[in-house]
Design a protein around this motif. Structure first.
Motif, PDB file in Angstrom:
ATOM      1  N   GLU A   1       0.835  -1.208   0.000  1.00  0.00           N
ATOM      2  CA  GLU A   1       0.000   0.000   0.000  1.00  0.00           C
ATOM      3  C   GLU A   1       0.868   1.255   0.000  1.00  0.00           C
ATOM      4  OE1 GLU A   1      -2.543  -0.460   3.407  1.00  0.00           O
ATOM      5  OE2 GLU A   1      -3.445  -2.288   2.586  1.00  0.00           O
ATOM      6  N   LEU A   2       1.924   1.261   0.795  1.00  0.00           N
ATOM      7  CA  LEU A   2       2.810   2.423   0.847  1.00  0.00           C
ATOM      8  C   LEU A   2       3.547   2.627  -0.472  1.00  0.00           C
ATOM      9  CD1 LEU A   2       4.158   2.001   4.486  1.00  0.00           C
ATOM     10  CD2 LEU A   2       2.505   3.693   3.658  1.00  0.00           C
ATOM     11  N   ARG A   3       3.918   1.535  -1.152  1.00  0.00           N
ATOM     12  CA  ARG A   3       4.567   1.663  -2.465  1.00  0.00           C
ATOM     13  C   ARG A   3       3.608   2.248  -3.496  1.00  0.00           C
ATOM     14  NH1 ARG A   3       6.855  -3.110  -0.731  1.00  0.00           N
ATOM     15  NH2 ARG A   3       5.565  -4.456  -2.029  1.00  0.00           N
TER      16      ARG A   3
ATOM     17  N   ASP B   1       3.271   5.872  -2.848  1.00  0.00           N
ATOM     18  CA  ASP B   1       4.454   6.582  -3.353  1.00  0.00           C
ATOM     19  C   ASP B   1       4.394   6.776  -4.866  1.00  0.00           C
ATOM     20  OD1 ASP B   1       5.526   6.860  -0.816  1.00  0.00           O
ATOM     21  OD2 ASP B   1       6.897   5.144  -1.021  1.00  0.00           O
TER      22      ASP B   1
ATOM     23  N   ARG C   1      -3.610   6.834   3.418  1.00  0.00           N
ATOM     24  CA  ARG C   1      -3.778   5.395   3.645  1.00  0.00           C
ATOM     25  C   ARG C   1      -4.835   5.208   4.719  1.00  0.00           C
ATOM     26  NH1 ARG C   1      -0.760   1.685   7.059  1.00  0.00           N
ATOM     27  NH2 ARG C   1      -1.342  -0.398   6.388  1.00  0.00           N
TER      28      ARG C   1
END
Length: 107
Positions: free
Chosen positions: A11-13, A16, A27
């Protein structure tokens, strides 16, 4: 590494990737709804994004009820519903918009 941490990392990728293209991304940690991410950009339709990494295919763990929930919330928010799927080929994520999903419910 736990499945939760792997999923959070994906999710963080994805967040980004969006941010690198000028989007503001939040998020939804703790899954308070069907979207993992909310992406916004001036002049673009907002997006509600579900992130999955299922070897069996993009919809193996994103069933009809979950698809309907994300689609319904996107409609309510005036946003686009997007599935970001990481296939096992490790070539990066695929972005599948609601019109690409199976058996779209009649409106």
């Amino acid at each position: 590494m736990t499945n939760y941490r792997k999923g959070a990392g994906r999710e963080l990728r994805v967040a980004d990737l969006y941010r690198a293209n000028g989007w503001v991304v939040y998020r939804s940690a703790g899954s308070h709804g069907p979207a993992d991410l909310v992406a916004m950009k001036s002049g673009r339709q907002n997006e509600l994004i579900q992130v999955k990494a299922t070897a069996a295919g993009p919809f193996a763990s994103f069933g009809p009820a979950e698809r309907d929930g994300l689609r319904d919330e996107a409609i309510q928010a005036g946003a686009r519903a997007v599935l970001c799927w990481y296939p096992p080929d490790r070539k990066g994520p695929r972005f599948l918009h609601v019109q690409d999903w199976p058996a779209a419910r009649a409106a």
